[in-house]
Scaffold this motif. Structure first.
Motif, short mmCIF file in Angstrom:
data_model
loop_
_atom_site.label_atom_id
_atom_site.label_comp_id
_atom_site.label_asym_id
_atom_site.label_seq_id
_atom_site.Cartn_x
_atom_site.Cartn_y
_atom_site.Cartn_z
N ASP A 29 0.83 -1.20 0.00
CA ASP A 29 0.00 0.00 0.00
C ASP A 29 0.87 1.25 0.00
N GLY A 30 1.94 1.24 0.78
CA GLY A 30 2.84 2.38 0.84
C GLY A 30 3.65 2.59 -0.42
N TYR A 60 2.62 2.63 -3.35
CA TYR A 60 1.88 3.41 -4.33
C TYR A 60 2.03 4.91 -4.11
N ASP A 61 2.49 5.28 -2.95
CA ASP A 61 2.64 6.69 -2.63
C ASP A 61 3.90 7.25 -3.28
N SER A 109 6.11 10.74 -3.86
CA SER A 109 6.26 12.13 -3.44
C SER A 109 6.40 12.99 -4.70
#
Length: 77
Positions: free
Chosen positions: A40-41, A43-44, A46
């Protein structure tokens, strides 16, 4: 349990692996949670990553990372 775990093993070792797999359900569940959180992380992105000239390589690396985590999830399920 996936057959991959016991492929190529003699019957005794395969049974030991199967027993250990069954006995580790709590640990496998926790590992699933950790892997899912990592996926899930991943996909983030910056804003600074979009400005990177190697953005395509970062994206490819991210996809490969998620694919590896997915394979782990399938093996421990």
């Amino acid at each position: 349990m996936k057959k991959t775990w016991t492929d190529g093993q003699d019957a005794h070792k395969a049974q030991r692996i199967e027993d250990a797999f069954k006995a580790s359900s709590v640990l496998r569940q926790r590992l699933k949670e950790i892997c899912q959180k990592e996926m899930d992380g991943s996909y983030d992105l910056s804003k600074s990553q979009y400005d990177c000239p190697n953005w395509q390589m970062l994206q490819a690396d991210s996809v490969g990372y998620r694919r590896a985590l997915d394979k782990i999830l399938r093996l421990i399920s």
